[in-house]
Design an enzyme around this catalytic site. Structure first.
Site, mmCIF file in Angstrom:
data_model
loop_
_atom_site.group_PDB
_atom_site.id
_atom_site.type_symbol
_atom_site.label_atom_id
_atom_site.label_comp_id
_atom_site.label_asym_id
_atom_site.label_seq_id
_atom_site.Cartn_x
_atom_site.Cartn_y
_atom_site.Cartn_z
ATOM 1 N N ASN A 88 -70.197 -8.396 -12.003
ATOM 2 C CA ASN A 88 -70.143 -10.364 -12.010
ATOM 3 C C ASN A 88 -69.505 -10.476 -13.603
ATOM 4 O OD1 ASN A 88 -69.593 -12.673 -11.640
ATOM 5 N ND2 ASN A 88 -71.832 -13.653 -11.595
ATOM 6 N N LYS B 76 -68.421 -12.940 -15.245
ATOM 7 C CA LYS B 76 -68.711 -13.959 -15.002
ATOM 8 C C LYS B 76 -67.606 -15.111 -15.952
ATOM 9 C CE LYS B 76 -73.547 -13.450 -14.745
ATOM 10 N NZ LYS B 76 -75.144 -13.904 -15.233
ATOM 11 N N HIS C 261 -74.803 -18.392 -6.639
ATOM 12 C CA HIS C 261 -75.444 -17.860 -8.188
ATOM 13 C C HIS C 261 -75.630 -18.563 -8.495
ATOM 14 C CE1 HIS C 261 -75.388 -15.984 -11.579
ATOM 15 N NE2 HIS C 261 -75.775 -14.910 -11.102
ATOM 16 N N GLU D 168 -76.025 -19.920 -11.861
ATOM 17 C CA GLU D 168 -75.367 -20.267 -13.035
ATOM 18 C C GLU D 168 -74.695 -21.710 -12.059
ATOM 19 O OE1 GLU D 168 -73.854 -16.905 -15.064
ATOM 20 O OE2 GLU D 168 -75.895 -16.419 -15.195
ATOM 21 N N GLU E 54 -81.815 -12.157 -6.732
ATOM 22 C CA GLU E 54 -81.362 -12.344 -7.971
ATOM 23 C C GLU E 54 -82.689 -13.144 -8.942
ATOM 24 O OE1 GLU E 54 -77.357 -10.703 -10.110
ATOM 25 O OE2 GLU E 54 -77.145 -13.249 -9.829
ATOM 26 N N GLY F 133 -79.572 -11.764 -17.404
ATOM 27 C CA GLY F 133 -79.150 -11.843 -18.303
ATOM 28 C C GLY F 133 -80.433 -11.839 -19.646
ATOM 29 N N SER G 204 -80.152 -7.903 -14.608
ATOM 30 C CA SER G 204 -80.830 -7.101 -15.839
ATOM 31 C C SER G 204 -80.203 -5.100 -15.455
ATOM 32 C CB SER G 204 -81.915 -7.605 -16.945
ATOM 33 O OG SER G 204 -81.981 -8.202 -17.240
HETATM 34 P P1 PGA Z 1 -77.239 -9.532 -15.411
HETATM 35 O O1 PGA Z 1 -76.248 -10.680 -14.383
HETATM 36 O O2 PGA Z 1 -77.259 -8.083 -15.060
HETATM 37 O O3 PGA Z 1 -76.436 -9.449 -17.260
HETATM 38 O O4 PGA Z 1 -78.938 -9.366 -16.213
HETATM 39 C C1 PGA Z 1 -76.231 -9.961 -13.057
HETATM 40 C C2 PGA Z 1 -76.329 -11.668 -12.576
HETATM 41 O O5 PGA Z 1 -76.017 -12.652 -13.107
HETATM 42 O O6 PGA Z 1 -75.362 -11.477 -11.657
#
Ligand code: PGA
Length: 251
Positions: free
Chosen positions: A9, A11, A97, A99, A167, A173, A213
């Site tokens: 992803n 983003k 997601h 976010e 997640e 992140g 992560s």
């Molecule tokens: P990350 O994000 O691997 O940077 O922790 C995962 C995600 O949001 O799908």
């Protein structure tokens, strides 16, 4: 046998120059023939779907969108429909997601509508669920996951059209990950939910990805956890070498 998926992803990252990264990824995958043991997917920003789909048209790497509007078309300035994402060459779309939930106030009901829209357009949907840190600390993780699954999976889910991504929001992140025991507990719970609420037949085959992560250094350990059928990767999917290193967990 469930074929796992490693999905990246991107983003809100990537401009036209990022095609170099995709060319490297394509070369790595072809060279190491890394497509046999898992499916590979990149979800770039909408602006890059067409270009990436073109580059990857003769490779095993698939393309997905990161969200979609629930309507097919209409007066929705700035939005993109599932049909448009499909038309650009995508086969998948992510819904729910965290976010999107946080930045755009998306609720479970919106996510159900977007998931239905993805299916209407013929896309496979990766539906994300996950608890906030406060919810985990209050021992509410399974309650939150159950509520999200119950309210955001529409009727008609199958192992072909739905993938769940667990997640934990606090792991995205941050470099933090739950223990493998904690991940197993949630993934086993999701598996049970899918079997009981969709059907035994489909529920046991729907892929459940872990995200938060995931890096080359921890991928093998995380992917070996009970009912983990792949990864949804953010930051470490931006660099072809890192993403290839995660895919290598399935070699
Ligand atoms: P990350 O994000 O691997 O940077 O922790 C995962 C995600 O949001 O799908």
């Amino acid at each position: 046998m469930i074929k796992p998926i490693v999905a990246g992803n991107w983003k809100m990252n990537g401009v036209s120059q990022s095609v170099t990264e995709i060319n490297t990824l394509k070369a790595n995958i072809t060279e190491n023939d890394q497509s046999n043991n898992c499916e590979i997917l990149i979800c770039p920003p909408a602006t890059l779907i067409t270009a990436f789909a073109h580059i990857l048209s003769n490779s095993p790497i698939e393309i997905g969108g990161q969200t979609c509007h629930h309507a097919e078309k209409g007066a929705h300035t700035g939005d993109i429909s599932a049909e448009m994402i499909k038309d650009c060459g995508a086969k998948y779309v992510i819904t729910g997601h965290s976010e999107r939930r946080m930045d755009h106030g998306e609720m479970d009901r919106d996510i159900a509508l977007k998931t239905e829209a993805g299916w209407r357009a013929g896309l496979k949907v990766i539906l994300c669920v996950g608890e906030l840190l406060g919810e985990r600390k209050a021992d509410l993780t399974l309650k939150v996951i159950e509520r999200q699954l119950k309210n955001s999976i529409p009727d008609g889910a199958t192992a072909e059209n739905l993938i769940i991504a667990y997640e934990p929001v606090w792991a995205i992140g941050t470099g933090l990950t739950p223990t493998t025991e904690d991940i197993a507990k949630v993934h086993d719970f999701i598996r049970k939910f899918l079997i009981e609420n969709i059907s035994a037949e489909e529920g046991k085959k729907i892929r459940i990805l872990y995200g938060g992560s995931v890096k080359p250094a921890n991928a093998k350990e995380l992917m070996a956890v009970s009912n983990v059928n792949g990864a949804l990767v953010g930051g470490a999917s931006l660099k072809a070498e890192d993403f290839t290193g995660i895919i290598a967990a399935y070699q």
